[in-house]
Design an enzyme around this catalytic site. Structure first.
Site, mmCIF file in Angstrom:
data_model
loop_
_atom_site.group_PDB
_atom_site.id
_atom_site.type_symbol
_atom_site.label_atom_id
_atom_site.label_comp_id
_atom_site.label_asym_id
_atom_site.label_seq_id
_atom_site.Cartn_x
_atom_site.Cartn_y
_atom_site.Cartn_z
ATOM 1 N N ILE A 16 19.484 83.904 25.966
ATOM 2 C CA ILE A 16 18.399 84.815 26.376
ATOM 3 C C ILE A 16 18.607 86.182 25.727
ATOM 4 N N ASP A 37 29.035 92.024 22.799
ATOM 5 C CA ASP A 37 29.270 90.611 23.129
ATOM 6 C C ASP A 37 30.713 90.253 22.790
ATOM 7 N N ASP A 63 34.800 92.865 25.262
ATOM 8 C CA ASP A 63 34.746 92.148 26.546
ATOM 9 C C ASP A 63 34.259 93.129 27.608
ATOM 10 N N THR A 137 19.994 85.265 38.636
ATOM 11 C CA THR A 137 19.434 83.909 38.659
ATOM 12 C C THR A 137 18.834 83.573 40.018
ATOM 13 N N ASP A 138 17.929 82.590 40.021
ATOM 14 C CA ASP A 138 17.392 82.096 41.297
ATOM 15 C C ASP A 138 18.440 81.292 42.074
ATOM 16 N N GLU A 139 19.531 80.906 41.383
ATOM 17 C CA GLU A 139 20.529 80.055 42.051
ATOM 18 C C GLU A 139 21.254 80.779 43.178
ATOM 19 N N TYR A 162 29.451 79.098 39.890
ATOM 20 C CA TYR A 162 28.570 79.935 39.064
ATOM 21 C C TYR A 162 27.658 80.794 39.939
ATOM 22 N N SER A 163 26.922 80.141 40.849
ATOM 23 C CA SER A 163 25.938 80.918 41.616
ATOM 24 C C SER A 163 26.633 81.891 42.572
ATOM 25 N N ALA A 164 27.819 81.497 43.066
ATOM 26 C CA ALA A 164 28.550 82.421 43.953
ATOM 27 C C ALA A 164 29.006 83.652 43.166
ATOM 28 N N SER A 165 29.398 83.447 41.902
ATOM 29 C CA SER A 165 29.838 84.607 41.108
ATOM 30 C C SER A 165 28.647 85.498 40.764
ATOM 31 N N LYS A 166 27.485 84.891 40.521
ATOM 32 C CA LYS A 166 26.289 85.710 40.242
ATOM 33 C C LYS A 166 25.859 86.452 41.517
ATOM 34 N N LEU A 202 20.331 71.252 29.723
ATOM 35 C CA LEU A 202 19.548 70.004 29.694
ATOM 36 C C LEU A 202 18.611 69.868 28.489
HETATM 37 P P1 NAD Z 1 24.629 82.254 27.493
HETATM 38 O O1 NAD Z 1 25.780 81.522 28.064
HETATM 39 O O2 NAD Z 1 23.782 81.591 26.464
HETATM 40 O O3 NAD Z 1 25.130 83.641 26.850
HETATM 41 C C1 NAD Z 1 26.080 84.454 27.471
HETATM 42 C C2 NAD Z 1 26.514 85.514 26.455
HETATM 43 O O4 NAD Z 1 27.451 86.402 27.108
HETATM 44 C C3 NAD Z 1 27.251 84.943 25.230
HETATM 45 O O5 NAD Z 1 26.789 85.569 24.061
HETATM 46 C C4 NAD Z 1 28.713 85.280 25.492
HETATM 47 O O6 NAD Z 1 29.476 85.443 24.304
HETATM 48 C C5 NAD Z 1 28.577 86.584 26.266
HETATM 49 N N1 NAD Z 1 29.749 86.827 27.126
HETATM 50 C C6 NAD Z 1 30.341 85.973 27.987
HETATM 51 N N2 NAD Z 1 31.401 86.561 28.570
HETATM 52 C C7 NAD Z 1 31.466 87.826 28.079
HETATM 53 C C8 NAD Z 1 32.333 88.927 28.311
HETATM 54 N N3 NAD Z 1 33.355 88.829 29.172
HETATM 55 N N4 NAD Z 1 32.104 90.077 27.662
HETATM 56 C C9 NAD Z 1 31.071 90.194 26.779
HETATM 57 N N5 NAD Z 1 30.233 89.175 26.504
HETATM 58 C C10 NAD Z 1 30.427 88.010 27.153
HETATM 59 O O7 NAD Z 1 23.758 82.717 28.733
HETATM 60 P P2 NAD Z 1 22.167 82.778 28.898
HETATM 61 O O8 NAD Z 1 21.665 81.443 29.282
HETATM 62 O O9 NAD Z 1 21.591 83.509 27.769
HETATM 63 O O10 NAD Z 1 22.081 83.688 30.221
HETATM 64 C C11 NAD Z 1 22.122 85.104 30.109
HETATM 65 C C12 NAD Z 1 22.088 85.707 31.512
HETATM 66 O O11 NAD Z 1 20.905 85.303 32.186
HETATM 67 C C13 NAD Z 1 23.249 85.291 32.401
HETATM 68 O O12 NAD Z 1 23.647 86.400 33.153
HETATM 69 C C14 NAD Z 1 22.656 84.217 33.299
HETATM 70 O O13 NAD Z 1 23.313 84.182 34.542
HETATM 71 C C15 NAD Z 1 21.231 84.701 33.432
HETATM 72 N N6 NAD Z 1 20.215 83.652 33.652
HETATM 73 C C16 NAD Z 1 20.156 82.573 32.826
HETATM 74 C C17 NAD Z 1 19.141 81.630 33.016
HETATM 75 C C18 NAD Z 1 19.017 80.430 32.121
HETATM 76 O O14 NAD Z 1 18.211 79.545 32.409
HETATM 77 N N7 NAD Z 1 19.754 80.334 31.024
HETATM 78 C C19 NAD Z 1 18.216 81.806 34.063
HETATM 79 C C20 NAD Z 1 18.339 82.923 34.897
HETATM 80 C C21 NAD Z 1 19.332 83.855 34.676
HETATM 81 O O1 DAU Z 2 18.060 78.357 37.689
HETATM 82 C C1 DAU Z 2 18.565 79.221 36.722
HETATM 83 C C2 DAU Z 2 19.810 78.622 36.105
HETATM 84 O O2 DAU Z 2 19.375 77.573 35.247
HETATM 85 C C3 DAU Z 2 20.643 79.633 35.325
HETATM 86 O O3 DAU Z 2 21.118 80.606 36.207
HETATM 87 C C4 DAU Z 2 21.822 78.934 34.628
HETATM 88 O O4 DAU Z 2 22.530 79.866 33.828
HETATM 89 C C5 DAU Z 2 21.261 77.840 33.739
HETATM 90 O O5 DAU Z 2 22.319 77.123 33.141
HETATM 91 C C6 DAU Z 2 20.384 76.876 34.547
HETATM 92 O O6 DAU Z 2 21.201 76.106 35.472
HETATM 93 P P1 DAU Z 2 20.920 74.534 35.730
HETATM 94 O O7 DAU Z 2 22.160 73.942 36.261
HETATM 95 O O8 DAU Z 2 19.668 74.336 36.493
HETATM 96 O O9 DAU Z 2 20.641 74.078 34.176
HETATM 97 P P2 DAU Z 2 21.113 72.791 33.364
HETATM 98 O O10 DAU Z 2 20.355 72.806 32.083
HETATM 99 O O11 DAU Z 2 22.594 72.678 33.302
HETATM 100 O O12 DAU Z 2 20.575 71.591 34.253
HETATM 101 C C7 DAU Z 2 19.188 71.465 34.571
HETATM 102 C C8 DAU Z 2 19.035 70.253 35.485
HETATM 103 O O13 DAU Z 2 19.325 69.058 34.730
HETATM 104 C C9 DAU Z 2 20.011 70.223 36.654
HETATM 105 O O14 DAU Z 2 19.362 69.643 37.759
HETATM 106 C C10 DAU Z 2 21.143 69.329 36.178
HETATM 107 C C11 DAU Z 2 20.424 68.326 35.292
HETATM 108 N N1 DAU Z 2 21.202 67.790 34.155
HETATM 109 C C12 DAU Z 2 21.838 68.673 33.329
HETATM 110 C C13 DAU Z 2 22.566 68.246 32.250
HETATM 111 C C14 DAU Z 2 23.294 69.225 31.354
HETATM 112 C C15 DAU Z 2 21.228 66.429 33.903
HETATM 113 O O15 DAU Z 2 20.623 65.630 34.651
HETATM 114 N N2 DAU Z 2 21.940 65.992 32.826
HETATM 115 C C16 DAU Z 2 22.629 66.830 31.995
HETATM 116 O O16 DAU Z 2 23.296 66.356 31.035
#
Ligand code: NAD
Ligand code: DAU
Length: 356
Positions: A16, A37, A63, A137-139, A162-166, A202
């Protein structure tokens, strides 16, 4: 829109974050973006290929847990806005190795808040309308049954490391508002998809496996529900909240687009079959679907009520799911080198290539 802002983006080489940096550089030519990053496995400099360092953009490898580096950067760059994406983000990894999640998501967010507090509240320089936007996150709200939606006032009930840390980091951000009056905002968003997503999540995983004839692992019965949002829509919502949001407010962001995992996976398979034809085996890609052991503590359903942000800031998603999946599939098809370098790990050598 505000002009001449100096914006610190943490985690800008992730999925993102990279989409967000690209959006800002394209739409806010007067802003300076400092992308910080650590380049963990999820950080990929290739996500920002084509972007040169200069007046508008700087990359810093660091970091967020490094307090002195964070403090120095705030002063050196006179940061006005922070958009904090950096996190460990994959739920499955948090189940097998939670420690990194506690460190980066909790200690890292705390370290960044401290640096902002020192720069904006205790130094000579107070920033230019400073704002600290924490991307969450919504989690944090836990898991829903068949009905109901998460609103901004839903009590937190995180259920994975994960969600507890967020959730912990959200609490810290709010504590800095109430205790120190740090100008913070929080966004809680649903599942994103689109270009540059690491193929452990996914949607890109299914794309990669179905292109290479591998099984498509569906956890449990596949009827788990997520609310999918195209990443550009999320990034646009963040800009709205950053610039026009009310300090101290949390905003839910969602796609109004609940889907069961099985629906998502079959749509990707069928879209690929349609766009590039059936694989050599002649069997539709959906036949690769394989039911596997469920994720531990798997949350059943997430659903965001995004009416507040629409009411307050006029934001709502622009990209339908079918359109977003078609765009995403086109992007992955056109960028198979990117996928290959992530799968074989060569993307991690990109830093040395660029910076020695
Ligand atoms: P991602 O895992 O793709 O990217 C995380 C980035 O953070 C990476 O570039 C990584 O190198 C950097 N990073 C990790 N630890 C670090 C540290 N200690 N210091 C500096 N940089 C560090 O994550 P994403 O999917 O792009 O998510 C970004 C943010 O959005 C997260 O906070 C996540 O919780 C939140 N979020 C993600 C989703 C989703 O669906 N992906 C949805 C809602 C919220
Ligand atoms: O809701 C927001 C969150 O969405 C973000 O905060 C997280 O950073 C992001 O990773 C995402 O979490 P999910 O656990 O929902 O995403 P993931 O893509 O890992 O999984 C989506 C759904 O698919 C979930 O119900 C688990 C399922 N899944 C996932 C994988 C990787 C499978 O069934 N098979 C798989 O191999």
């Amino acid at each position: 829109m505000e002009t001449n802002r100096r914006i610190l983006v943490t985690g800008g080489c992730g999925f993102i974050g990279a989409n967000f940096v690209r959006l800002i550089l394209a739409e806010q030519p007067d802003w300076r973006v400092i992308n910080l990053d650590k380049l963990t496995y999820a950080g990929n400099l290739q996500n920002l290929e084509g972007i040169e360092e200069g007046e508008q953009y700087r990359f810093v490898k660091a970091d967020i847990c490094d307090a002195s580096a964070m403090e120095k950067l705030f002063v050196e760059e006179q940061i006005d806005y922070v958009v904090h994406f950096a996190a460990e983000s994959h739920v499955d990894r948090s189940i097998t190795g939670p420690a990194a999640f506690i460190q980066t998501n909790i200690v890292g967010t705390f370290t960044l808040l401290e640096a902002a507090r020192k720069a904006w509240l205790s130094g000579d320089w107070k920033g230019n309308d400073p704002r600290f936007l924490h991307v969450s996150t919504d989690e944090v709200y836990g898991s829903l049954g068949e009905t109901g939606m998460f609103t901004e006032t839903t009590p937190f009930d995180p259920r994975s490391p994960y969600s507890a840390s967020k959730a912990s980091s959200d609490h810290l951000v709010n504590a800095y508002l109430h205790t120190y009056e740090l100008p913070v905002l929080i966004t809680n968003c649903s599942n994103n998809y689109g270009p540059y997503q690491f193929p452990e999540k996914l949607i890109p995983l299914v794309f990669h496996n179905s292109m290479t004839g591998k099984e498509l692992p569906i956890y449990g019965d596949g009827k788990y529900v997520r609310d999918w949002l195209y990443v550009k829509d999320h990034c646009e919502a963040i800009v709205e909240v950053l610039v026009r949001g009310r300090i101290g407010q949390s905003y839910n962001i969602g796609g109004n687009n609940e889907k069961q995992n099985l629906e998502v996976v079959t749509l990707i398979c069928d879209t690929l079959d349609e766009k590039i034809g059936l694989p050599a085996s002649g069997a539709p890609r959906r036949e690769l679907i394989t039911f596997v052991k469920d994720r531990l503590g798997h949350d059943r359903r997430y659903a965001i009520d995004a009416s507040f942000i629409k009411e307050q800031l006029g934001w709502e998603p622009q990209v339908t799911f079918e359109e977003g999946i078609a765009r995403t599939v086109d992007w992955y098809l056109a960028n198979q080198d990117w996928v290959a370098s992530v799968i074989d790990g060569s993307y991690q050598k990109y830093y040395e290539k660029m910076y020695g």
